[in-house]
Design an enzyme around this catalytic site. Structure first.
Site, PDB file in Angstrom:
ATOM      1  CG  ASN A   1      12.274  -7.468  11.523  1.00 27.05           C
ATOM      2  OD1 ASN A   1      11.922  -8.461  10.896  1.00 27.05           O
ATOM      3  ND2 ASN A   1      11.412  -6.534  11.928  1.00 27.05           N
TER       4      ASN A   1
ATOM      5  CE  LYS B   1       4.457  -3.531 -40.669  1.00 25.03           C
ATOM      6  NZ  LYS B   1       3.031  -3.375 -41.111  1.00 25.03           N
TER       7      LYS B   1
ATOM      8  CE1 TYR C   1       9.032  -2.759 -43.250  1.00 27.50           C
ATOM      9  CE2 TYR C   1       7.883  -2.278 -45.302  1.00 27.50           C
ATOM     10  CZ  TYR C   1       7.865  -2.481 -43.932  1.00 27.50           C
ATOM     11  OH  TYR C   1       6.688  -2.413 -43.237  1.00 27.50           O
TER      12      TYR C   1
ATOM     13  N   GLY D   1       0.941   2.836   9.144  1.00 30.96           N
ATOM     14  CA  GLY D   1       1.876   1.854   9.664  1.00 30.96           C
ATOM     15  C   GLY D   1       1.576   0.432   9.228  1.00 30.96           C
ATOM     16  CB  THR D   2       3.825  -2.527   9.153  1.00 28.89           C
ATOM     17  OG1 THR D   2       4.338  -2.308  10.483  1.00 28.89           O
ATOM     18  CG2 THR D   2       4.829  -1.977   8.140  1.00 28.89           C
TER      19      THR D   2
ATOM     20  CB  ALA E   1      -0.937   0.009   1.208  1.00 28.48           C
TER      21      ALA E   1
ATOM     22  CG  ASN F   1       3.760  -2.061 -45.839  1.00 30.92           C
ATOM     23  OD1 ASN F   1       4.497  -1.128 -46.124  1.00 30.92           O
ATOM     24  ND2 ASN F   1       3.624  -2.498 -44.595  1.00 30.92           N
ATOM     25  CE1 TYR F   2      -0.492   3.991 -43.911  1.00 31.52           C
ATOM     26  CE2 TYR F   2       1.560   5.248 -43.935  1.00 31.52           C
ATOM     27  CZ  TYR F   2       0.238   5.108 -43.541  1.00 31.52           C
ATOM     28  OH  TYR F   2      -0.353   6.077 -42.765  1.00 31.52           O
TER      29      TYR F   2
ATOM     30  NE  ARG G   1      12.680   6.063   2.016  1.00 32.17           N
ATOM     31  CZ  ARG G   1      13.210   5.144   2.826  1.00 32.17           C
ATOM     32  NH1 ARG G   1      14.514   5.138   3.049  1.00 32.17           N
ATOM     33  NH2 ARG G   1      12.454   4.225   3.388  1.00 32.17           N
TER      34      ARG G   1
END
Length: 455
Positions: free
Chosen positions: A170, A351, A366, A78-79, A11, A386-387, A16
């Protein structure tokens, strides 16, 4: 069998990180940190996972989907406050609950299983996952008594000089008796400088109630590293890549320079494949056996079959069949399918196209939006046009076609089998089977032209 549950703390905003991206979604080896955590928790056989989300909740849910249940922590208090959000899912259940942070991507299922088993064997109500830290600065210290039992967790700012010398720290990962966890969380207060509810306070309360509290020290200090800023993110990424590369090498992959080889976590590589320096393998890529991946190549979300050679080229969202090859300096763009024993030379871009068995595309070409059959030769400088500025069109080429150099194939176009296309042709109409097409201006030589020019 004792039920296993997990609460994943995801959460926090991660200020930072100085990022618009939610902290636990920052990638390590191609996968968001929380993805690594969930994957390892799933591998422990957890019966239910609850992920605590807050800032950026919808993006986390979009990524994890139905792999986990969710609880929302509206305020970051808090945790302890985060874990208690999971009580609607877990409060009345019998079993062991793992609490793990979503920004600890290096923890492994093996370590988590060891933690579960240790907790159960010791009959503990709470077990802390700890590590031996060469530099414990910033971590909470595990203080043990003369019997070597856990006495308390002391945070850095509250530790005495003697306690600061302790190197057992820890990691922020715990196992709890599930019922007792939620009963005890209701007793945790927020009388501290931050006004927050801390999960480690549960340990202190259980100790006062004479419950068994223990600690399992894992072998690797690095596994427990959390990621709170970009420096730690880079460190975690490096450690993860070292782990990934080692695994592949142990499975029979040769890496010429592992320190410059970047392999995402979900990559599959077959044995006797050789990977040179500065290679990046990304996404869900699968690479077969006996392949060669040359220096500076990048392959993402692609299937590379056995015996393929990729030389200093880019392959994305594509397939290369057995014994085909590409490069140097060529590019397979998405939805390209390169057939068996196909040769793609240098400076070729492909492509959304298929190339059949033993077709050859040597260089400077191409091919876009096209289907090429078997045994075709595509000459240097050929362009599949192609275009038209608004729409894409497709070209189909039959087998055994020879395309001469510097040809322009204007789609939409169908070229039959056994066709020859003369060099320099611009093809605008379909070509029938076994024909030869020539489409270029007739040459004229202007005799004695040089003598007509002023000198």
């Amino acid at each position: 069998m004792i039920q296993r549950y997990a609460v994943v703390l995801a959460a926090g905003q991660g200020s930072r990180m100085k990022s618009k991206l939610y902290k636990v979604l920052h990638p390590v080896a191609g996968k968001p940190m929380v993805g690594h955590v969930i994957e390892q928790v799933e591998a422990t056989g957890a019966n239910e996972i609850v992920t605590i989300v807050g800032f950026g909740a919808e993006k986390v849910k979009d990524y994890l989907g139905n792999r986990t249940n969710y609880a929302v922590q509206e305020e970051q208090l808090g945790t302890g406050h985060a874990v208690i959000q999971a009580e609607t899912h877990l409060k009345d259940k019998e079993g062991i609950t793992l609490v793990i942070c979503g920004d600890t991507p290096l923890l492994t299922a093996e370590t988590l299983n060891n933690l579960f088993d240790y907790h159960q064997e010791k009959g503990a109500k709470a077990t802390i996952l700890t590590a031996h830290a060469q530099n414990p600065t910033g971590y909470g210290r595990i203080i043990r008594n003369k019997e070597n039992s856990v006495e308390k967790i002391v945070e850095q700012k509250d530790a005495s000089e003697a306690e600061r010398l302790v190197q057992e720290v820890n990691t922020g990962t715990y196992c709890f008796d599930n019922r007792l966890l939620f009963e005890t969380l209701s007793q945790v207060g927020n009388q501290n400088s931050q006004g927050e509810y801390y999960l480690p306070d549960v340990i202190e309360i259980l100790k006062k109630q004479n419950e068994i509290v223990d600690a399992y020290k894992m072998i690797s200090e690095n596994e427990g590293k959390g990621v709170n800023d970009r420096v730690a993110l880079a460190e975690a990424s490096q450690l993860m890549r070292e782990r990934i590369n080692k695994m592949h090498m142990q499975n029979g992959v040769t890496m010429i320079d592992p320190t410059t080889t970047y392999i995402d976590s979900d990559i599959v590589i077959g044995s006797d494949t050789v990977i040179e320096a500065s290679v990046s393998l990304k996404g869900k890529t699968i690479i077969g056996e006996d392949c060669f991946i040359g220096a500076h190549s990048e392959i993402s979300n692609s299937i590379i079959s056995d015996g393929v050679r990729v030389t200093n080229s880019t392959v994305k969202d594509s397939v290369m069949e057995k014994n085909s090859n590409i490069g140097p300096y060529s590019h397979l763009r998405p939805n390209s399918h390169v057939g068996e024993a196909v040769h793609i030379g240098n400076f070729v871009e492909i492509k959304n196209a298929t190339l059949g068995l033993k077709t050859k595309v040597g260089h400077l070409t191409y091919i876009g939006d096209a289907d090429l059959g078997e045994n075709i030769n595509v000459g240097c400088g050929t362009i599949f046009v192609n275009y038209d500025g608004k729409n894409k069109f497709r070209t189909t080429v039959g087998k055994n076609v020879f395309v001469g150099c510097n040809a322009n194939l204007i789609a939409p176009l169908t070229i039959g089998e056994n066709v020859y296309i003369a060099a320099g042709s611009t093809i605008t109409r379909d070509i029938p089977t076994e024909a030869m097409a020539i489409a270029r201006a007739r040459q004229e030589n202007k005799l004695e032209y040089y003598n007509k020019l002023p000198h």
